[in-house]
Design a protein around this motif. Structure first.
Motif, PDB file in Angstrom:
ATOM      1  N   TYR A 223      -3.916  -0.473   0.014  1.00 48.49           N
ATOM      2  CA  TYR A 223      -2.863   0.488  -0.330  1.00 48.49           C
ATOM      3  C   TYR A 223      -2.139   0.082  -1.613  1.00 48.49           C
ATOM      4  CZ  TYR A 223      -3.599   1.933   4.509  1.00 48.49           C
ATOM      5  OH  TYR A 223      -4.159   2.340   5.690  1.00 48.49           O
ATOM      6  N   LEU A 224      -1.888  -1.218  -1.751  1.00 55.89           N
ATOM      7  CA  LEU A 224      -1.213  -1.695  -2.956  1.00 55.89           C
ATOM      8  C   LEU A 224      -2.056  -1.430  -4.194  1.00 55.89           C
ATOM      9  CD1 LEU A 224       0.957  -3.276  -4.493  1.00 55.89           C
ATOM     10  CD2 LEU A 224      -0.248  -5.384  -3.859  1.00 55.89           C
ATOM     11  N   HIS A 225      -3.331  -1.743  -4.155  1.00 58.50           N
ATOM     12  CA  HIS A 225      -4.192  -1.555  -5.317  1.00 58.50           C
ATOM     13  C   HIS A 225      -4.297  -0.079  -5.700  1.00 58.50           C
ATOM     14  CE1 HIS A 225      -6.280  -5.575  -4.147  1.00 58.50           C
ATOM     15  NE2 HIS A 225      -5.153  -5.771  -4.811  1.00 58.50           N
TER      16      HIS A 225
ATOM     17  N   ARG B 299       3.994   4.370  -4.190  1.00 57.36           N
ATOM     18  CA  ARG B 299       4.247   4.400  -5.634  1.00 57.36           C
ATOM     19  C   ARG B 299       5.596   5.062  -5.945  1.00 57.36           C
ATOM     20  NH1 ARG B 299       0.993   3.552  -9.987  1.00 57.36           N
ATOM     21  NH2 ARG B 299       1.650   4.485 -11.962  1.00 57.36           N
ATOM     22  N   ALA B 300       5.935   6.125  -5.197  1.00 51.47           N
ATOM     23  CA  ALA B 300       7.205   6.806  -5.419  1.00 51.47           C
ATOM     24  C   ALA B 300       8.388   5.906  -5.048  1.00 51.47           C
ATOM     25  CB  ALA B 300       7.242   8.099  -4.606  1.00 51.47           C
ATOM     26  N   VAL B 301       8.304   5.232  -3.927  1.00 57.03           N
ATOM     27  CA  VAL B 301       9.402   4.361  -3.502  1.00 57.03           C
ATOM     28  C   VAL B 301       9.514   3.149  -4.423  1.00 57.03           C
ATOM     29  CG1 VAL B 301      10.246   2.916  -1.610  1.00 57.03           C
ATOM     30  CG2 VAL B 301       9.249   5.159  -1.120  1.00 57.03           C
ATOM     31  N   HIS B 302       8.367   2.698  -4.942  1.00 54.20           N
ATOM     32  CA  HIS B 302       8.387   1.558  -5.856  1.00 54.20           C
ATOM     33  C   HIS B 302       9.174   1.861  -7.120  1.00 54.20           C
ATOM     34  CE1 HIS B 302       6.585  -0.950  -9.128  1.00 54.20           C
ATOM     35  NE2 HIS B 302       6.849  -1.887  -8.250  1.00 54.20           N
ATOM     36  N   ALA B 303       9.292   3.127  -7.489  1.00 61.42           N
ATOM     37  CA  ALA B 303      10.095   3.482  -8.650  1.00 61.42           C
ATOM     38  C   ALA B 303      11.565   3.124  -8.442  1.00 61.42           C
ATOM     39  CB  ALA B 303       9.953   4.973  -8.943  1.00 61.42           C
TER      40      ALA B 303
ATOM     41  N   ALA C  98       8.404  -4.907  -0.413  1.00 56.96           N
ATOM     42  CA  ALA C  98       9.673  -4.385   0.082  1.00 56.96           C
ATOM     43  C   ALA C  98       9.638  -2.865   0.172  1.00 56.96           C
ATOM     44  CB  ALA C  98      10.816  -4.849  -0.816  1.00 56.96           C
ATOM     45  N   ALA C  99       9.008  -2.226  -0.814  1.00 54.63           N
ATOM     46  CA  ALA C  99       8.870  -0.773  -0.773  1.00 54.63           C
ATOM     47  C   ALA C  99       8.045  -0.332   0.438  1.00 54.63           C
ATOM     48  CB  ALA C  99       8.221  -0.282  -2.070  1.00 54.63           C
ATOM     49  N   GLY C 100       6.954  -1.049   0.717  1.00 52.89           N
ATOM     50  CA  GLY C 100       6.146  -0.717   1.883  1.00 52.89           C
ATOM     51  C   GLY C 100       6.907  -0.905   3.177  1.00 52.89           C
ATOM     52  N   ALA C 101       7.691  -1.989   3.271  1.00 52.82           N
ATOM     53  CA  ALA C 101       8.483  -2.237   4.471  1.00 52.82           C
ATOM     54  C   ALA C 101       9.549  -1.161   4.658  1.00 52.82           C
ATOM     55  CB  ALA C 101       9.138  -3.615   4.383  1.00 52.82           C
TER      56      ALA C 101
ATOM     57  N   CYS D 157       7.459  -1.419  22.653  1.00 51.42           N
ATOM     58  CA  CYS D 157       7.017  -2.698  23.214  1.00 51.42           C
ATOM     59  C   CYS D 157       5.511  -2.731  23.433  1.00 51.42           C
ATOM     60  CB  CYS D 157       7.744  -2.959  24.538  1.00 51.42           C
ATOM     61  SG  CYS D 157       9.513  -3.247  24.356  1.00 51.42           S
ATOM     62  N   SER D 158       4.790  -1.767  22.893  1.00 47.85           N
ATOM     63  CA  SER D 158       3.341  -1.727  23.074  1.00 47.85           C
ATOM     64  C   SER D 158       2.692  -2.900  22.345  1.00 47.85           C
ATOM     65  CB  SER D 158       2.777  -0.412  22.552  1.00 47.85           C
ATOM     66  OG  SER D 158       3.009  -0.274  21.171  1.00 47.85           O
ATOM     67  N   PRO D 159       1.503  -3.314  22.770  1.00 49.91           N
ATOM     68  CA  PRO D 159       0.893  -4.515  22.186  1.00 49.91           C
ATOM     69  C   PRO D 159       0.705  -4.472  20.680  1.00 49.91           C
ATOM     70  CG  PRO D 159      -0.174  -3.994  24.260  1.00 49.91           C
ATOM     71  CD  PRO D 159       0.786  -2.862  23.979  1.00 49.91           C
ATOM     72  N   CYS D 160       0.480  -3.302  20.102  1.00 52.68           N
ATOM     73  CA  CYS D 160       0.222  -3.212  18.660  1.00 52.68           C
ATOM     74  C   CYS D 160       1.418  -2.694  17.874  1.00 52.68           C
ATOM     75  CB  CYS D 160      -0.997  -2.330  18.405  1.00 52.68           C
ATOM     76  SG  CYS D 160      -2.546  -3.115  18.883  1.00 52.68           S
ATOM     77  N   ALA D 161       2.608  -2.843  18.433  1.00 51.12           N
ATOM     78  CA  ALA D 161       3.795  -2.285  17.785  1.00 51.12           C
ATOM     79  C   ALA D 161       4.086  -2.903  16.427  1.00 51.12           C
ATOM     80  CB  ALA D 161       5.009  -2.454  18.698  1.00 51.12           C
ATOM     81  N   VAL D 162       3.530  -4.081  16.140  1.00 51.85           N
ATOM     82  CA  VAL D 162       3.778  -4.715  14.844  1.00 51.85           C
ATOM     83  C   VAL D 162       3.338  -3.819  13.690  1.00 51.85           C
ATOM     84  CG1 VAL D 162       1.562  -5.939  14.812  1.00 51.85           C
ATOM     85  CG2 VAL D 162       3.496  -6.847  13.534  1.00 51.85           C
ATOM     86  N   PHE D 163       2.335  -2.977  13.915  1.00 50.33           N
ATOM     87  CA  PHE D 163       1.821  -2.148  12.830  1.00 50.33           C
ATOM     88  C   PHE D 163       2.776  -1.015  12.460  1.00 50.33           C
ATOM     89  CE2 PHE D 163      -1.941  -4.118  14.713  1.00 50.33           C
ATOM     90  CZ  PHE D 163      -2.464  -4.715  13.586  1.00 50.33           C
ATOM     91  N   LEU D 164       3.793  -0.777  13.275  1.00 49.84           N
ATOM     92  CA  LEU D 164       4.826   0.195  12.904  1.00 49.84           C
ATOM     93  C   LEU D 164       5.782  -0.381  11.865  1.00 49.84           C
ATOM     94  CD1 LEU D 164       5.691   1.524  16.456  1.00 49.84           C
ATOM     95  CD2 LEU D 164       4.397   2.738  14.699  1.00 49.84           C
ATOM     96  N   THR D 165       5.812  -1.697  11.732  1.00 52.65           N
ATOM     97  CA  THR D 165       6.704  -2.358  10.779  1.00 52.65           C
ATOM     98  C   THR D 165       5.971  -2.764   9.510  1.00 52.65           C
ATOM     99  OG1 THR D 165       7.991  -3.190  12.646  1.00 52.65           O
ATOM    100  CG2 THR D 165       8.371  -4.236  10.524  1.00 52.65           C
ATOM    101  N   ALA D 166       4.684  -3.061   9.630  1.00 49.59           N
ATOM    102  CA  ALA D 166       3.891  -3.463   8.466  1.00 49.59           C
ATOM    103  C   ALA D 166       3.734  -2.296   7.490  1.00 49.59           C
ATOM    104  CB  ALA D 166       2.520  -3.958   8.926  1.00 49.59           C
ATOM    105  N   GLY D 167       3.330  -2.620   6.276  1.00 53.10           N
ATOM    106  CA  GLY D 167       3.075  -1.586   5.270  1.00 53.10           C
ATOM    107  C   GLY D 167       1.745  -0.911   5.515  1.00 53.10           C
TER     108      GLY D 167
END
Length: 399
Positions: free
Chosen positions: A79-81, A114-118, A125-128, A165-175
């Protein structure tokens, strides 16, 4: 419960119905949901802080990596690239040796990044920030859908608790794309339940630019419309349901203009992630071999065991939705399972459970009938969620 006779659209008993897709003024129940959301974000960020001290890349280092480094894993770099350099920088592409197959990723999240990075100069940080805001919108919409479908006043809060609290909830916070997709898909479904088809179609169109799962959402919306439209006036809204096709059509046109291939997205998936078609039983057998026949390192074997378990959960969910005649949700779930279950082996099925909103509403409904279900779920899911979070944040598992 029959979809042909949906419940009266009220948020809470005694409050009037509204046709707005997503009324932004939060009520008391919404504030409780947001409080849960904030608490779980604090927990995940505390976990990430622990991971960066406990699991640095260099085990002998005296300085931990940067605060955001645990979140920069796996798909994030694609996504970054794309956001930073575009899909085909310097005329590179599938014809270039070592190509990263970035056209396999839809443009919705990279364009938003890209829009938030502006405004937010640091990419991570923009992804988070995107995931944080989108996740808040998603849980509000999920709670409101639950309150429409379940009679209990605690339905929304309980559904969101199971979800967060679902097992894969971390992906809601990741970019990653999950939070942004749900921030569009769940309000779209909420709008459909309220028969606000222009809003549902517009939101679904945006969801289709984020994940291919948006196309399965469109199928559910079309079926929901067909089952609930009554009279000539209602059918006048039908053309709106063609709008979501715009997003995949434009992306296919863009890729064809650059590569000469209308199916460049699919072919990139096949090259990079073994997404070529296999029968469901072949996919199951290949995943089973990877999980239990000791042909891969134990960490990867555990990952495929989780894939198998998540697929079984999806199949059970589909059966229950069919038995209860929740046809649109069953169609959405079935199409998702077919897409995930017909590759060489299963990939990203556990992450996809986050997108199955009927699962979280169904668990909440079950727990309202049997109070011990909530305690049992939290006692099992919370340690699993921590394990998955640590594994992802330390770069040991893509999810």
């Amino acid at each position: 419960m029959s979809v042909s006779a949906p419940p009266r659209p009220v948020e809470t008993p005694g409050r009037p119905a509204t046709r707005r897709a997503f009324p932004w003024r939060p009520g008391r129940a919404d504030r409780e949901v947001l409080w849960l959301y904030l608490l779980t974000r604090v927990g995940l960020w505390a976990t990430a802080e622990s991971v960066r001290w406990l699991f640095p890349a260099d085990g002998e280092t005296r300085r931990p990596p940067s605060l955001l480094s645990p979140w920069q894993q796996w798909d994030w770099w694609h996504y970054l690239h794309i956001a930073r350099d575009g899909y085909f920088p310097g005329r590179a592409g599938p014809w270039t040796a070592g190509w990263d197959n970035r056209e396999a990723f839809l443009p919705g999240f990279p364009l938003t990044l890209r829009a938030v990075h502006a405004v937010v100069p640091h990419w991570a940080a923009a992804g988070a920030l995107i995931s944080f805001v989108a996740g808040g919108v998603a849980v509000l919409a999920l709670a409101r859908i639950a309150r429409l479908q379940l009679p209990d006043l605690d339905a929304g809060r309980r559904t969101v608790l199971f979800f967060l609290c679902s097992p894969c909830a971390v992906f809601l916070t990741a970019g990653y794309t999950e939070a942004l997709f749900l921030a569009l898909a769940l309000p779209a479904w909420l709008a459909a339940l309220r028969r606000n088809w222009p809003a549902a179609a517009a939101l679904a169109c945006l969801a289709c630019s984020v994940r291919v799962t948006g196309l399965f959402l469109v199928g559910a919306l079309v079926l929901q419309f067909a089952l609930t439209a009554r009279g000539r006036r209602a059918w006048r809204a039908a053309p709106w349901l063609c709008l979501p096709a715009l997003a995949p059509a434009l992306f296919s046109w863009y890729l064809h203009a650059r590569t000469g291939d209308w199916m460049a997205w699919k072919h990139a998936q096949e090259r990079g992630w073994y997404r070529e078609f296999h029968s469901p039983w072949e996919a199951w057998a290949n995943t089973w071999d990877a999980a239990f026949h000791h042909v891969h390192p134990t960490g990867y074997a555990l990952m495929w065991q989780a894939e198998l378990l998540a697929m079984l959960v999806g199949v059970v969910l589909l059966i229950l939705l069919v038995r209860r005649r929740r046809w649109p949700e069953a169609l959405y779930t079935g199409l998702t399972l077919w897409a995930l279950g017909t590759s060489y082996w299963y990939t990203s099925v556990p992450r996809s459970t986050l997108l199955w909103w009927p699962l979280w509403i169904g668990l909440a409904s079950w727990s309202l009938r049997r109070p011990r279900v909530q305690s049992a779920y939290l006692c099992v899911a919370a340690p699993l969620a921590t394990t998955v979070a640590v594994t992802f944040l330390s770069g040991r598992w893509a999810g």
